[in-house]
Design a protein around this motif. Structure first.
Motif, PDB file in Angstrom:
ATOM      1  N   GLN A 188       0.848  -1.188   0.000  1.00  0.00           N
ATOM      2  CA  GLN A 188       0.000   0.000   0.000  1.00  0.00           C
ATOM      3  C   GLN A 188       0.885   1.240   0.000  1.00  0.00           C
ATOM      4  O   GLN A 188       1.530   1.539   1.006  1.00  0.00           O
ATOM      5  N   ALA A 189       0.910   1.929  -1.128  1.00  0.00           N
ATOM      6  CA  ALA A 189       1.720   3.142  -1.242  1.00  0.00           C
ATOM      7  C   ALA A 189       0.907   4.370  -0.848  1.00  0.00           C
ATOM      8  O   ALA A 189      -0.303   4.432  -1.083  1.00  0.00           O
ATOM      9  N   SER A 190       1.587   5.335  -0.254  1.00  0.00           N
ATOM     10  CA  SER A 190       0.934   6.576   0.160  1.00  0.00           C
ATOM     11  C   SER A 190       1.960   7.697   0.184  1.00  0.00           C
ATOM     12  O   SER A 190       3.164   7.463   0.062  1.00  0.00           O
ATOM     13  N   GLY A 191       1.471   8.926   0.361  1.00  0.00           N
ATOM     14  CA  GLY A 191       2.363  10.065   0.516  1.00  0.00           C
ATOM     15  C   GLY A 191       2.484  10.963  -0.692  1.00  0.00           C
ATOM     16  O   GLY A 191       3.166  11.991  -0.641  1.00  0.00           O
ATOM     17  N   GLY A 192       1.840  10.597  -1.784  1.00  0.00           N
ATOM     18  CA  GLY A 192       1.893  11.439  -2.960  1.00  0.00           C
ATOM     19  C   GLY A 192       1.125  12.736  -2.765  1.00  0.00           C
ATOM     20  O   GLY A 192       0.421  12.916  -1.773  1.00  0.00           O
TER      21      GLY A 192
ATOM     22  N   LEU B 163       7.381   9.371   0.191  1.00  0.00           N
ATOM     23  CA  LEU B 163       6.438   8.293  -0.072  1.00  0.00           C
ATOM     24  C   LEU B 163       6.694   7.143   0.898  1.00  0.00           C
ATOM     25  O   LEU B 163       7.834   6.884   1.284  1.00  0.00           O
ATOM     26  N   SER B 164       5.616   6.480   1.250  1.00  0.00           N
ATOM     27  CA  SER B 164       5.703   5.293   2.101  1.00  0.00           C
ATOM     28  C   SER B 164       5.021   4.132   1.401  1.00  0.00           C
ATOM     29  O   SER B 164       4.076   4.317   0.640  1.00  0.00           O
ATOM     30  N   CYS B 165       5.494   2.953   1.703  1.00  0.00           N
ATOM     31  CA  CYS B 165       4.881   1.739   1.172  1.00  0.00           C
ATOM     32  C   CYS B 165       4.820   0.723   2.307  1.00  0.00           C
ATOM     33  O   CYS B 165       5.851   0.219   2.746  1.00  0.00           O
ATOM     34  N   ALA B 166       3.618   0.469   2.782  1.00  0.00           N
ATOM     35  CA  ALA B 166       3.423  -0.475   3.870  1.00  0.00           C
ATOM     36  C   ALA B 166       3.109  -1.855   3.305  1.00  0.00           C
ATOM     37  O   ALA B 166       2.280  -1.987   2.401  1.00  0.00           O
TER      38      ALA B 166
ATOM     39  N   SER C  54      14.795   3.990   1.623  1.00  0.00           N
ATOM     40  CA  SER C  54      15.157   3.395   2.908  1.00  0.00           C
ATOM     41  C   SER C  54      14.047   2.444   3.319  1.00  0.00           C
ATOM     42  O   SER C  54      12.978   2.429   2.712  1.00  0.00           O
ATOM     43  N   ARG C  55      14.315   1.669   4.344  1.00  0.00           N
ATOM     44  CA  ARG C  55      13.295   0.718   4.806  1.00  0.00           C
ATOM     45  C   ARG C  55      13.415   0.534   6.313  1.00  0.00           C
ATOM     46  O   ARG C  55      14.493   0.689   6.900  1.00  0.00           O
ATOM     47  N   ASP C  56      12.291   0.183   6.900  1.00  0.00           N
ATOM     48  CA  ASP C  56      12.223  -0.148   8.315  1.00  0.00           C
ATOM     49  C   ASP C  56      11.550  -1.512   8.400  1.00  0.00           C
ATOM     50  O   ASP C  56      10.328  -1.620   8.306  1.00  0.00           O
ATOM     51  N   ASN C  57      12.349  -2.549   8.567  1.00  0.00           N
ATOM     52  CA  ASN C  57      11.794  -3.907   8.563  1.00  0.00           C
ATOM     53  C   ASN C  57      10.915  -4.169   9.775  1.00  0.00           C
ATOM     54  O   ASN C  57      10.021  -5.013   9.716  1.00  0.00           O
ATOM     55  N   ALA C  58      11.144  -3.463  10.844  1.00  0.00           N
ATOM     56  CA  ALA C  58      10.297  -3.635  12.030  1.00  0.00           C
ATOM     57  C   ALA C  58       8.893  -3.104  11.777  1.00  0.00           C
ATOM     58  O   ALA C  58       7.929  -3.560  12.396  1.00  0.00           O
ATOM     59  N   LYS C  59       8.772  -2.152  10.865  1.00  0.00           N
ATOM     60  CA  LYS C  59       7.479  -1.562  10.534  1.00  0.00           C
ATOM     61  C   LYS C  59       6.934  -2.053   9.195  1.00  0.00           C
ATOM     62  O   LYS C  59       5.896  -1.573   8.739  1.00  0.00           O
TER      63      LYS C  59
ATOM     64  N   VAL D  80       8.744   0.613   3.434  1.00  0.00           N
ATOM     65  CA  VAL D  80       9.830   1.171   2.646  1.00  0.00           C
ATOM     66  C   VAL D  80       9.447   2.606   2.301  1.00  0.00           C
ATOM     67  O   VAL D  80       8.267   2.915   2.119  1.00  0.00           O
ATOM     68  N   TYR D  81      10.458   3.469   2.244  1.00  0.00           N
ATOM     69  CA  TYR D  81      10.240   4.891   2.023  1.00  0.00           C
ATOM     70  C   TYR D  81      10.995   5.372   0.780  1.00  0.00           C
ATOM     71  O   TYR D  81      12.005   4.794   0.384  1.00  0.00           O
ATOM     72  N   LEU D  82      10.493   6.453   0.230  1.00  0.00           N
ATOM     73  CA  LEU D  82      11.220   7.146  -0.825  1.00  0.00           C
ATOM     74  C   LEU D  82      11.171   8.639  -0.501  1.00  0.00           C
ATOM     75  O   LEU D  82      10.120   9.269  -0.642  1.00  0.00           O
TER      76      LEU D  82
END
Length: 123
Positions: A4-8, A19-22, A70-75, A78-80
């Motif tokens: 699920q991408a968001s932040g645009g 941008l975030s991608c959960a 970047s990415r946060d595997n605990a969460k 992935v971010y852009l």
């Protein structure tokens, strides 16, 4: 894996967006992740990718020095980070996940895709 991408949004030239991608699922940390974009009338193009650990990244020349993946595997995210945006960055941005490649840069290498988020940069 569901993405699920968001932040645009709409931003002026020179501005920034993140941008975030959960991702769903417990195996997120085993996937390489990537961002692609597609402008109207154009093919989907590679933007950036990051290895499963986050230790390696690779960028398209057009965004190198301006964008950071970047990415946060605990969460499971992935971010852009996109800085110094230009009108030519306007596109729908997609995140994607790949099970088997280290730094995949081709559309066909990815196994899962998110729905896309619109980024519009005004001049």
């Amino acid at each position: 894996v569901q993405l699920q991408a968001s932040g645009g949004g709409l931003v002026q030239a020179g501005g920034s967006l993140r941008l975030s991608c959960a991702a769903s699922g417990r195996t997120f940390s085993s996937y390489a992740m990537g961002w692609f974009r597609q402008a109207p009338g154009k093919e989907r193009e590679f933007v950036a990718t990051i290895s499963w650990s986050g230790g390696s990244t690779y960028y398209a020349d057009s965004v190198k020095g301006r964008f950071t993946i970047s990415r946060d595997n605990a969460k499971n995210t992935v971010y852009l980070q996109m800085n110094d945006l230009k009108p030519e960055d306007t596109a729908v941005y997609y995140c994607a996940a790949d099970r088997s490649s280290r730094l995949p840069a081709l559309v066909g290498e990815y196994d899962y895709w998110g729905q896309g988020t619109q980024v519009t940069v005004s001049s």
